[in-house]
Design a protein around this motif. Structure first.
Motif, mmCIF file in Angstrom:
data_model
loop_
_atom_site.group_PDB
_atom_site.id
_atom_site.type_symbol
_atom_site.label_atom_id
_atom_site.label_comp_id
_atom_site.label_asym_id
_atom_site.label_seq_id
_atom_site.Cartn_x
_atom_site.Cartn_y
_atom_site.Cartn_z
ATOM 1 N N ASP A 195 0.964 -1.208 0.102
ATOM 2 C CA ASP A 195 0.003 -0.024 0.085
ATOM 3 C C ASP A 195 0.842 1.249 0.080
ATOM 4 N N LYS A 197 1.852 4.602 -1.236
ATOM 5 C CA LYS A 197 1.054 5.709 -1.936
ATOM 6 C C LYS A 197 1.177 6.905 -1.098
ATOM 7 N N ALA A 238 -1.448 1.380 -6.502
ATOM 8 C CA ALA A 238 -0.231 0.838 -6.174
ATOM 9 C C ALA A 238 0.044 -0.420 -6.703
ATOM 10 N N ASP A 262 6.234 -4.141 -4.089
ATOM 11 C CA ASP A 262 6.371 -2.473 -3.703
ATOM 12 C C ASP A 262 7.390 -1.635 -4.472
ATOM 13 N N SER A 265 5.356 0.006 -6.757
ATOM 14 C CA SER A 265 4.492 1.169 -6.190
ATOM 15 C C SER A 265 5.304 2.254 -5.962
ATOM 16 N N LEU A 269 4.625 6.133 -7.243
ATOM 17 C CA LEU A 269 4.782 7.131 -6.344
ATOM 18 C C LEU A 269 5.794 8.202 -6.636
ATOM 19 N N THR A 278 -0.734 11.819 -10.345
ATOM 20 C CA THR A 278 -0.925 10.244 -10.304
ATOM 21 C C THR A 278 -0.715 9.963 -11.922
#
Length: 315
Positions: A195, A197, A238, A262, A265, A269, A278
């Protein structure tokens, strides 16, 4: 012979008047209390700190302002203040996350312990307290709470405060280092965040990226799971393409998360922080998941102006 003169009779002694005793002064009236009463002081504190009349820890922490729903929708989040020996709020402001789902919040509590106890402690907010039971009675009697260091705003709000202008120079480097330190700490602890973000990073200073952005800290570890474990939930912005494929194929609950989850993600980010927007700006969750599923999907990061950062995001 000369006549003898009889001596005059001695005067009769007179008694002295009794001495008067000095009057005893009456006791002074009690001094009027100086300053406002405790009741008035608390009334002033209630206004100053926007206290809403609710508390957790049976009065240890006073809640402030209105409730904010967590990004997962499973918890209530409040600003709060710890009380002093007189029951008055004291600085600094804290953040309290309240949930009736003891398992999930206790899991997040354990995740904070893991990522902040090793050699790679990352750049996470400080965990102040964990309350297995909020109160003995009242509206939160069946809930637990996590007490954390507060941030001034999250990175999503930083971009909005900048008019959706991305970070540059020192500010971008500072933010990127904090992000990477958190990911490094997470993976060193055998966890995958899932998660990563902008909403899950706060700035504990008042900086919004004008030259610098000190104090970027990671928050919200309720979705972190052990490496190779199944995801608890997901955020479309994400998640990597391989998860989107598994989710739309009905295999999301059995998907095995890797550290690469990750890393994807993190790239998304960094793109958002450098451009102020975004990658899937204006698209809903289902649209994002479907776009990621396309076999020919390739992230276009040409909007990132800095060539070295663009290469990093591409990798």
């Amino acid at each position: 012979a000369a006549p003898k003169i009889a001596p005059a009779p001695a005067p009769t002694p007179r008694p002295r008047p009794a001495a008067r005793k000095a009057p005893i002064p009456a006791p002074a009236p009690p001094a009027a209390p100086s300053g406002p009463s405790l009741q008035d002081q608390f009334r002033e504190a209630k206004i100053k700190y926007s206290l809403n009349g609710k508390s957790v820890g049976d009065g240890k922490y006073l809640l402030s302002g209105t409730m904010i729903r967590s990004t997962s929708g499973k918890s209530q989040i409040f600003n709060a203040y710890e009380t002093d020996s007189n029951g008055f709020p004291k600085e600094p402001r804290l953040t309290i996350k309240i949930s009736s789902d003891f398992y999930r919040l206790d899991l997040e509590n354990q995740n904070y312990n893991k990522v902040t106890s090793g050699l790679n402690r990352g750049s996470f907010v400080k965990k102040i307290d964990f309350l297995p039971e909020c109160n003995e009675s009242g509206p939160f009697s069946s809930s637990c709470a996590l007490v954390l260091e507060s941030g001034e705003r999250n990175l999503k709000d930083v971009c909005l405060a900048r008019g959706k202008q991305g970070l540059e120079g020192k500010a971008m480097r500072q933010a990127a280092v904090s992000l990477v330190e958190c990911v490094q700490s997470m993976h060193a602890s055998g966890l995958v965040w899932t998660d990563l973000k902008a909403e899950n990073f706060v700035v504990v200073s008042n900086d919004i990226g004008e030259g610098k952005i000190d104090g970027v800290r990671g928050i919200d570890l309720e979705s972190a799971v052990p490496t190779n474990g199944a995801p608890l939930d997901y955020s479309p912005e994400a998640c990597p393409p391989e998860f989107a494929e598994a989710f739309l194929s009905g295999n999301g609950e059995t998907f095995s998360v890797k550290e690469s989850y990750d890393i994807w993600s993190l790239g998304m980010l960094l793109y958002e922080l450098s451009t102020g927007r975004t990658y899937f700006e204006g698209k809903g969750p289902s649209q994002i998941t479907k776009l990621l599923r396309y076999e020919d999907f390739q992230a276009d990061v040409s909007a990132v102006e800095n060539s070295r950062l663009r290469e990093l995001i591409e990798s």
